[in-house]
Design a protein around this motif. Structure first.
Motif, PDB file in Angstrom:
ATOM      1  N   SER A 119       0.836  -1.203   0.000  1.00  0.00           N
ATOM      2  CA  SER A 119       0.000   0.000   0.000  1.00  0.00           C
ATOM      3  C   SER A 119       0.867   1.248   0.000  1.00  0.00           C
ATOM      4  O   SER A 119       0.545   2.246  -0.638  1.00  0.00           O
ATOM      5  N   PHE A 120       1.965   1.169   0.720  1.00  0.00           N
ATOM      6  CA  PHE A 120       2.868   2.315   0.813  1.00  0.00           C
ATOM      7  C   PHE A 120       3.404   2.689  -0.571  1.00  0.00           C
ATOM      8  O   PHE A 120       3.360   3.847  -0.973  1.00  0.00           O
ATOM      9  N   ILE A 121       3.874   1.677  -1.290  1.00  0.00           N
ATOM     10  CA  ILE A 121       4.418   1.954  -2.625  1.00  0.00           C
ATOM     11  C   ILE A 121       3.337   2.535  -3.532  1.00  0.00           C
ATOM     12  O   ILE A 121       3.562   3.487  -4.278  1.00  0.00           O
ATOM     13  N   LEU A 122       2.144   1.971  -3.430  1.00  0.00           N
ATOM     14  CA  LEU A 122       1.034   2.454  -4.251  1.00  0.00           C
ATOM     15  C   LEU A 122       0.725   3.919  -3.933  1.00  0.00           C
ATOM     16  O   LEU A 122       0.399   4.715  -4.809  1.00  0.00           O
ATOM     17  N   LEU A 123       0.875   4.255  -2.672  1.00  0.00           N
ATOM     18  CA  LEU A 123       0.524   5.601  -2.214  1.00  0.00           C
ATOM     19  C   LEU A 123       1.580   6.630  -2.632  1.00  0.00           C
ATOM     20  O   LEU A 123       1.250   7.756  -2.979  1.00  0.00           O
ATOM     21  N   ILE A 124       2.841   6.228  -2.591  1.00  0.00           N
ATOM     22  CA  ILE A 124       3.903   7.189  -2.917  1.00  0.00           C
ATOM     23  C   ILE A 124       4.169   7.270  -4.403  1.00  0.00           C
ATOM     24  O   ILE A 124       4.935   8.107  -4.854  1.00  0.00           O
ATOM     25  N   MET A 125       3.499   6.411  -5.156  1.00  0.00           N
ATOM     26  CA  MET A 125       3.786   6.303  -6.577  1.00  0.00           C
ATOM     27  C   MET A 125       3.711   7.652  -7.288  1.00  0.00           C
ATOM     28  O   MET A 125       4.457   7.936  -8.202  1.00  0.00           O
TER      29      MET A 125
ATOM     30  N   LEU B   3       7.491   6.987 -14.193  1.00  0.00           N
ATOM     31  CA  LEU B   3       8.254   7.810 -13.271  1.00  0.00           C
ATOM     32  C   LEU B   3       9.102   6.851 -12.488  1.00  0.00           C
ATOM     33  O   LEU B   3       8.596   6.043 -11.732  1.00  0.00           O
ATOM     34  N   MET B  29      -5.029  -7.224  -4.898  1.00  0.00           N
ATOM     35  CA  MET B  29      -5.315  -7.038  -3.483  1.00  0.00           C
ATOM     36  C   MET B  29      -5.634  -8.379  -2.851  1.00  0.00           C
ATOM     37  O   MET B  29      -5.244  -8.653  -1.729  1.00  0.00           O
ATOM     38  N   PHE B  55      14.977  -1.490  -2.261  1.00  0.00           N
ATOM     39  CA  PHE B  55      13.994  -0.485  -2.662  1.00  0.00           C
ATOM     40  C   PHE B  55      13.731   0.478  -1.519  1.00  0.00           C
ATOM     41  O   PHE B  55      13.824   1.697  -1.681  1.00  0.00           O
ATOM     42  N   PHE B  59      14.752   4.319  -1.259  1.00  0.00           N
ATOM     43  CA  PHE B  59      13.630   5.245  -1.191  1.00  0.00           C
ATOM     44  C   PHE B  59      13.748   6.155   0.029  1.00  0.00           C
ATOM     45  O   PHE B  59      13.556   7.365  -0.059  1.00  0.00           O
ATOM     46  N   TYR B 327      -5.097   6.804  -6.185  1.00  0.00           N
ATOM     47  CA  TYR B 327      -4.846   5.667  -5.314  1.00  0.00           C
ATOM     48  C   TYR B 327      -6.139   4.925  -5.017  1.00  0.00           C
ATOM     49  O   TYR B 327      -6.213   3.699  -5.097  1.00  0.00           O
TER      50      TYR B 327
END
Lengths: 288, 352
Positions: A119-125, B3, B29, B55, B59, B327
């Motif tokens: 979820s974190f990666i999805l959010l910061i994307m 990106l 999910m 990663f 990051f 999101y």
């Protein structure tokens, strides 16, 4: 489709619509290609010819222009080409490899923070890089990495969007059983990833390598702030430099050649790989 | 174009494949949340951390810490006048107040928006039209591969070089003026880059050219994801082609359209390369083409870190709001259908 009775009328209408479609498509094609056509024509003409007027027929000064540009000390074009190529290649490799690795880690294993990590990666994307550039510049200044290539290459290891692509791909091609079978055969997890999973992911790796390369090649914002010395400049920085130079005093033949150097190599690669690239754009969306 | 982490150019748009058509893609999910059956004696889960460590490490160092320090910087007075360094001195919200007390930021935000809208409207309309044409069974257009190749091409071109090209083409003695003069349309050359409308128009045109092909391909994928039975049923009921478009295609394409609009907005906020090179960073004429990121870049280049921080934070929140919508769309798209209780998913469940 049209019934036989309604036949001719509907058919004529269809042909008419089709003709309209083609006219519009050809118009768009011209719109897309026109500027590049002028670019190529003018890059083959000498400065004096360009000043005189525009023709649709290419000239003969391509090599002369090119040699003049290479001889121009203010524009280290070959050096910049080398730099851009080096940075883009390494970036493409790091991005694809580590994104695949992260995707593999999140796809195969179950651990406590798994859902959070995903979820974190999805959010910061979608956080744009520009908003943290200030802190980034300060950080690499402290690290003594200003005016080096490291800040342009290393950070590409964390590429959320490429990760997401790899994850989508893995989820559709790699069943848990393959990894388990490898375990039974005594393969270490890391070896499994390198020698079994990576080959399976080849199509995804290739697509993302191309896109990462292009993105890095075209990158301007951060490199312009990081790179300072003449020998470290990349192609987009030289383009910007060209723009800020006193334009009117410039040999226009060289200006056009310079833009060519930035654009044409990618165009050639694109023409060869276009089918592949366009399929890559929608790879995730058409696959179930 | 993807990106790919820090050090990469603004993603003008998120790539098409991020958005899975509703026909597939419920497994993410589900996959993520599903409890896998208990494995045998050896516990491999720790390997997971090892694989995702690079990663998250990179990051954290190159994106998260810089982001926090950007926020931190926005509360300090910190700039240079000539060789003299002022600050850093804590000033609270003074930078933010300064940001809004003069008209700069609202003006630049408006500029960005105007140029984005000017480019986006033709982009979405043309893309929608082409997507419908290319996927139409009735039209069966030939040469699709060629047209797709051509319209996608500008997307891969270096924005800086493309902008430089347009600058040379539209300069006072450039080819466009020469052509206009030789056709007798004008005697004196148009000075395009001194005119607000023309300069904004050029930026919008470039953005249009660079992105309509990409949008077309994305929308095509969306249309091809629609159940063909629906089109057939509509045809049997005697629907005309415009009725098919407005009653079947468009409503079913709505989620993907929302996605396109919002990701394009996020890209629009990041508009930089094209106007920066076209106007040599000046936002000429008279700051009418200065975008938010150009303004940020100006502060970064002159080491006015306090103000740069405040502008960054502002842009961060603008994109964060939009990103959150994306999101939500993505997550909603990836959730297993059984979780929803609305009608749409019920039909989906039946279908499956």
């Amino acid at each position: 489709m049209s019934n036989k009775e309604a036949g001719t009328g509907a058919k004529a209408l269809l042909t008419f619509t089709r003709v309209l479609c083609y006219i519009f498509l050809i118009f768009l094609t011209i719109l897309c290609l026109f500027s590049f056509y002028i670019l190529i024509v003018n890059s083959t003409r000498a400065n004096s010819e360009i000043q005189k007027g525009f023709t649709l027929i290419p000239g003969k000064s391509f090599l002369t222009n090119f040699n003049k540009l290479i001889a121009n000390d203010n524009i280290p074009i070959l050096r910049a080409l080398g730099n851009s190529l080096f940075i883009s290649t390494l970036t493409a490799m790091l991005t694809t490899y580590f994104s695949a690795m992260t995707a593999f880690g999140l796809h195969i294993y179950n651990f406590k923070l798994k859902k959070f990590a995903f979820s974190f990666i999805l959010l910061i994307m979608m956080v744009p890089t520009q908003v943290s550039t200030l802190g980034f510049i300060q950080l690499i200044t402290k690290m003594g990495l200003m005016d080096t290539f490291y800040p342009l290459i290393i950070p590409s290891i964390a590429a959320p969007i490429v990760f997401f692509f790899m994850f989508q791909y893995l989820a559709s091609v790699l069943p848990q059983e393959i990894v388990e079978a490898a375990r039974v055969d005594g393969s270490n997890e890391f070896n499994t990833f390198n020698s079994i999973v990576l080959p399976i992911m080849k199509p995804a790796l290739a697509v993302q390598a191309i896109f990462s390369f292009v993105t890095s090649w075209n990158n301007y914002f951060v490199p312009a702030l990081v790179i300072d010395s003449k020998n470290n400049k990349t192609i987009p920085i030289l383009i910007a430099q060209l723009r800020s130079a006193d334009y009117m005093k410039f040999d226009l033949g060289q200006v056009y050649i310079m833009i060519c150097v930035a654009i044409i190599p990618l165009l050639i690669v694109y023409l060869f790989l276009s089918k592949f690239i366009i399929r890559g754009v929608t790879l995730g969306s058409v696959k179930g | 174009m993807p990106l790919t982490g820090r050090g990469f150019p603004p993603c003008q748009r998120l790539p098409a494949w991020l958005f899975k058509s509703n026909t597939g893609g419920e497994y993410y999910m589900e996959h993520i949340t599903a409890k896998s059956p208990k494995r045998k004696s050896v516990n491999y889960s720790r390997w997971g951390y090892l694989f995702i460590a690079p990663f998250f490490l990179v990051f954290t160092v190159f994106q998260f810490i810089p982001l926090v320090s950007t926020f931190y910087n926005s509360f300090f007075q910190n700039y240079r006048v000539g060789l003299m360094q002022i600050g850093p001195k804590f000033v609270g919200l003074a930078n933010y107040i300064a940001l809004f007390s003069n008209a700069d930021v609202p003006t630049y935000a408006l500029n960005t928006m105007i140029m984005w809208v000017l480019g986006f409207i033709p982009q979405i309309l043309v893309a929608l039209l082409l997507a419908v044409w290319f996927t139409s069974f009735r039209l069966k257009l030939k040469g699709q591969v060629f047209f797709k190749t051509v319209i996608y091409m500008p997307n891969l071109i270096m924005a800086a070089a493309f902008s430089m090209l347009f600058f040379t083409l539209f300069s006072d003695s450039g080819p466009v003026n020469m052509i206009l003069q030789s056709l007798g349309i004008t005697d004196t050359p148009y000075r395009f880059l001194t005119m607000t409308g023309a300069t904004r128009g050029l930026v919008a045109t470039m953005n249009f050219l660079m992105w309509f092909g990409n949008t077309t391909i994305l929308l095509m994928a969306g249309i091809m994801g629609i159940d063909p039975n629906l089109f057939e049923a509509a045809q049997i009921d005697g629907a005309k082609s415009h009725q098919m478009f407005f009653r079947v295609t468009l409503p079913l394409l709505l989620p993907i359209l929302v996605y396109v609009v919002i990701t394009a907005m996020i890209g629009g906020i990041q508009m930089f390369d094209v106007p920066q090179i076209l106007t040599n960073g000046g936002g000429t004429p008279n700051n009418t083409t200065m975008t938010l990121i150009m303004y940020l870049n100006k502060h970064l280049a002159s080491k006015n870190y306090g103000m740069a921080g405040a502008v960054s934070v502002l842009i961060f929140f603008a994109t964060a709001i939009l990103s959150f919508i994306v999101y939500k769309i993505l997550v909603a798209n990836y959730k297993p259908a059984s979780r929803h209780k609305d009608e749409k998913s019920k039909t989906k469940k039946v279908k499956v």
